[in-house]
Design a protein around this motif. Structure first.
Motif, PDB file in Angstrom:
ATOM      1  N   VAL A 131      36.748  50.120  39.539  1.00 25.96           N
ATOM      2  CA  VAL A 131      35.810  50.739  40.480  1.00 25.96           C
ATOM      3  C   VAL A 131      34.428  50.101  40.363  1.00 25.96           C
ATOM      4  CG1 VAL A 131      34.521  52.873  40.942  1.00 25.96           C
ATOM      5  CG2 VAL A 131      37.017  52.928  40.772  1.00 25.96           C
ATOM      6  N   LYS A 132      34.014  49.763  39.155  1.00 22.87           N
ATOM      7  CA  LYS A 132      32.704  49.126  38.967  1.00 22.87           C
ATOM      8  C   LYS A 132      32.649  47.776  39.677  1.00 22.87           C
ATOM      9  CE  LYS A 132      31.936  51.231  34.409  1.00 22.87           C
ATOM     10  NZ  LYS A 132      31.729  50.949  32.959  1.00 22.87           N
ATOM     11  N   LEU A 133      33.707  46.967  39.524  1.00 19.27           N
ATOM     12  CA  LEU A 133      33.729  45.659  40.180  1.00 19.27           C
ATOM     13  C   LEU A 133      33.837  45.819  41.699  1.00 19.27           C
ATOM     14  CD1 LEU A 133      33.763  42.604  39.965  1.00 19.27           C
ATOM     15  CD2 LEU A 133      36.242  42.701  39.593  1.00 19.27           C
ATOM     16  N   LEU A 134      34.617  46.780  42.140  1.00 17.87           N
ATOM     17  CA  LEU A 134      34.762  47.008  43.577  1.00 17.87           C
ATOM     18  C   LEU A 134      33.468  47.500  44.206  1.00 17.87           C
ATOM     19  CD1 LEU A 134      38.297  48.630  43.451  1.00 17.87           C
ATOM     20  CD2 LEU A 134      37.729  46.456  44.582  1.00 17.87           C
ATOM     21  N   THR A 135      32.683  48.254  43.459  1.00 21.99           N
ATOM     22  CA  THR A 135      31.382  48.704  43.959  1.00 21.99           C
ATOM     23  C   THR A 135      30.475  47.508  44.203  1.00 21.99           C
ATOM     24  OG1 THR A 135      31.567  50.851  42.858  1.00 21.99           O
ATOM     25  CG2 THR A 135      29.351  50.094  43.438  1.00 21.99           C
ATOM     26  N   LEU A 136      30.468  46.560  43.268  1.00 26.62           N
ATOM     27  CA  LEU A 136      29.692  45.331  43.462  1.00 26.62           C
ATOM     28  C   LEU A 136      30.196  44.565  44.681  1.00 26.62           C
ATOM     29  CD1 LEU A 136      29.410  43.972  39.791  1.00 26.62           C
ATOM     30  CD2 LEU A 136      27.587  45.013  41.157  1.00 26.62           C
ATOM     31  N   ALA A 137      31.518  44.468  44.808  1.00 23.64           N
ATOM     32  CA  ALA A 137      32.090  43.711  45.915  1.00 23.64           C
ATOM     33  C   ALA A 137      31.774  44.357  47.256  1.00 23.64           C
ATOM     34  CB  ALA A 137      33.600  43.592  45.732  1.00 23.64           C
ATOM     35  N   ALA A 138      31.802  45.682  47.311  1.00 28.84           N
ATOM     36  CA  ALA A 138      31.507  46.381  48.562  1.00 28.84           C
ATOM     37  C   ALA A 138      30.074  46.132  49.015  1.00 28.84           C
ATOM     38  CB  ALA A 138      31.752  47.882  48.382  1.00 28.84           C
ATOM     39  N   GLU A 139      29.201  45.857  48.071  1.00 29.12           N
ATOM     40  CA  GLU A 139      27.791  45.654  48.391  1.00 29.12           C
ATOM     41  C   GLU A 139      27.428  44.183  48.579  1.00 29.12           C
ATOM     42  OE1 GLU A 139      25.975  47.363  44.994  1.00 29.12           O
ATOM     43  OE2 GLU A 139      26.313  49.452  45.620  1.00 29.12           O
ATOM     44  N   ARG A 140      28.135  43.272  47.843  1.00 30.55           N
ATOM     45  CA  ARG A 140      27.625  41.912  47.752  1.00 30.55           C
ATOM     46  C   ARG A 140      28.597  40.820  48.166  1.00 30.55           C
ATOM     47  NH1 ARG A 140      26.216  40.854  41.994  1.00 30.55           N
ATOM     48  NH2 ARG A 140      25.600  38.887  42.942  1.00 30.55           N
TER      49      ARG A 140
ATOM     50  N   PRO B 222      31.267  31.888  45.028  1.00 28.93           N
ATOM     51  CA  PRO B 222      31.658  32.057  43.629  1.00 28.93           C
ATOM     52  C   PRO B 222      31.834  33.527  43.233  1.00 28.93           C
ATOM     53  CG  PRO B 222      29.970  30.381  43.788  1.00 28.93           C
ATOM     54  CD  PRO B 222      30.060  31.030  45.141  1.00 28.93           C
ATOM     55  N   PHE B 223      30.981  34.396  43.766  1.00 30.21           N
ATOM     56  CA  PHE B 223      31.134  35.824  43.510  1.00 30.21           C
ATOM     57  C   PHE B 223      32.440  36.327  44.098  1.00 30.21           C
ATOM     58  CE2 PHE B 223      30.810  40.167  45.103  1.00 30.21           C
ATOM     59  CZ  PHE B 223      30.443  40.864  43.956  1.00 30.21           C
ATOM     60  N   ASP B 224      32.741  35.922  45.316  1.00 28.84           N
ATOM     61  CA  ASP B 224      33.986  36.356  45.951  1.00 28.84           C
ATOM     62  C   ASP B 224      35.201  35.917  45.138  1.00 28.84           C
ATOM     63  OD1 ASP B 224      32.295  37.276  47.879  1.00 28.84           O
ATOM     64  OD2 ASP B 224      33.225  36.205  49.549  1.00 28.84           O
ATOM     65  N   ARG B 225      35.162  34.694  44.606  1.00 26.32           N
ATOM     66  CA  ARG B 225      36.297  34.208  43.818  1.00 26.32           C
ATOM     67  C   ARG B 225      36.479  35.032  42.545  1.00 26.32           C
ATOM     68  NH1 ARG B 225      34.364  29.136  45.740  1.00 26.32           N
ATOM     69  NH2 ARG B 225      33.134  28.774  43.853  1.00 26.32           N
ATOM     70  N   LEU B 226      35.370  35.404  41.903  1.00 28.41           N
ATOM     71  CA  LEU B 226      35.455  36.248  40.709  1.00 28.41           C
ATOM     72  C   LEU B 226      36.084  37.597  41.042  1.00 28.41           C
ATOM     73  CD1 LEU B 226      32.001  35.600  38.966  1.00 28.41           C
ATOM     74  CD2 LEU B 226      34.260  34.967  38.099  1.00 28.41           C
ATOM     75  N   VAL B 227      35.674  38.161  42.164  1.00 25.49           N
ATOM     76  CA  VAL B 227      36.212  39.458  42.566  1.00 25.49           C
ATOM     77  C   VAL B 227      37.698  39.354  42.876  1.00 25.49           C
ATOM     78  CG1 VAL B 227      36.152  41.250  44.347  1.00 25.49           C
ATOM     79  CG2 VAL B 227      34.013  40.357  43.393  1.00 25.49           C
ATOM     80  N   LEU B 228      38.077  38.359  43.648  1.00 25.28           N
ATOM     81  CA  LEU B 228      39.479  38.191  44.013  1.00 25.28           C
ATOM     82  C   LEU B 228      40.364  38.046  42.781  1.00 25.28           C
ATOM     83  CD1 LEU B 228      39.014  35.768  47.041  1.00 25.28           C
ATOM     84  CD2 LEU B 228      40.037  38.046  47.153  1.00 25.28           C
ATOM     85  N   ALA B 229      39.932  37.235  41.831  1.00 27.60           N
ATOM     86  CA  ALA B 229      40.730  37.020  40.620  1.00 27.60           C
ATOM     87  C   ALA B 229      40.782  38.282  39.764  1.00 27.60           C
ATOM     88  CB  ALA B 229      40.160  35.856  39.812  1.00 27.60           C
ATOM     89  N   GLY B 230      39.638  38.930  39.594  1.00 28.80           N
ATOM     90  CA  GLY B 230      39.599  40.126  38.752  1.00 28.80           C
ATOM     91  C   GLY B 230      40.417  41.266  39.309  1.00 28.80           C
ATOM     92  N   ILE B 231      40.317  41.487  40.611  1.00 25.94           N
ATOM     93  CA  ILE B 231      41.059  42.583  41.229  1.00 25.94           C
ATOM     94  C   ILE B 231      42.549  42.250  41.300  1.00 25.94           C
ATOM     95  CG2 ILE B 231      41.371  43.906  43.346  1.00 25.94           C
ATOM     96  CD1 ILE B 231      38.927  44.649  41.559  1.00 25.94           C
ATOM     97  N   ARG B 232      42.886  40.993  41.585  1.00 21.88           N
ATOM     98  CA  ARG B 232      44.293  40.598  41.575  1.00 21.88           C
ATOM     99  C   ARG B 232      44.919  40.879  40.204  1.00 21.88           C
ATOM    100  NH1 ARG B 232      46.359  35.329  40.989  1.00 21.88           N
ATOM    101  NH2 ARG B 232      44.832  35.228  39.305  1.00 21.88           N
TER     102      ARG B 232
END
Length: 213
Positions: free
Chosen positions: A80-89, A152-162
């Motif tokens: 949820v913490k990472l998804l909150t960042l992704a939803a904003e950024r 680069p942020f998007d790639r971190l999110v995609l990998a972490g959530i996957r």
């Protein structure tokens, strides 16, 4: 790979029992691009694992039940913490929209996981605090995400959530086959169904193929 510094007994035994099912079915270890596709056919190995790692059901639950619910709860909290960042950024609008929906789903799961902890007589505290468990979004991951921008942020999110979705689905499949509580197994089935849906959607997001390989 993340290091697994597990807590002391008795919780350590519960988590080792749960992850032991994954090890014997070839699904344990750190979540990464090397994770295999979840097994879909039954064989003798999972049944052997269940016999060795599942304690008889009790008012609290088997070792598998305890390990699963105490692992899934902080896994969702960190996601949820990472998804909150992704939803904003997130740079990609579709990734932002995906993060909003997945965050809501993860929070809804937490609304079912926490009462299950209470029914099992388990603490609501994170027994994995300070330990990097397979598939869990770590504080190091969050720090890296906060420092990144754009693609680069998007790639971190995609990998972490996957990784989170894959590993939590694997652990939940072990709860379905080896757990002792009907309510825990029912929730695990719902979690697996949701993760399969979100993993398929994540794979179709712009940039996912390049980021995840």
């Amino acid at each position: 790979m993340n290091r697994m510094n597990l807590p002391k007994l008795p919780h350590r035994a519960a988590v080792l029992g749960l992850l032991g099912v994954l090890a014997l079915t070839g699904a344990a270890g750190c979540s990464s691009a090397a994770d295999s596709t979840p097994r879909t056919t039954a064989d003798s190995a999972p049944r052997t694992a269940e016999a060795r790692t599942s304690a008889p059901p009790s008012a609290t639950g088997s070792a598998t039940d305890v390990g699963w619910v105490q692992l899934m709860t902080p896994m969702n909290q960190q996601a949820v913490k990472l998804l909150t960042l992704a939803a904003e950024r997130a740079d990609e609008p579709r990734l932002r929209a995906f993060a909003v929906r997945l965050r809501a789903d993860q929070e809804a799961e937490l609304d079912r996981l926490r009462p299950l902890l209470t029914r099992m007589g388990l603490p609501l505290t994170d027994v994995h605090a300070g330990h990097d468990m397979p598939g869990m979004v770590t504080e190091r991951d969050l720090t890296a995400a906060r420092a990144a921008e754009g693609p680069p942020f998007d790639r971190l999110v995609l990998a972490g959530i996957r990784d989170h979705l894959r590993q939590s689905a694997q652990v939940s499949r072990s709860e379905i086959t080896a757990g002792g509580r009907a309510d825990a197994r029912e929730l695990a089935r719902a979690l697996v169904t949701a993760r399969e849906t979100f993993l398929a959607e994540l794979a179709r997001l712009p940039g996912a193929e390049r980021a995840l390989g």
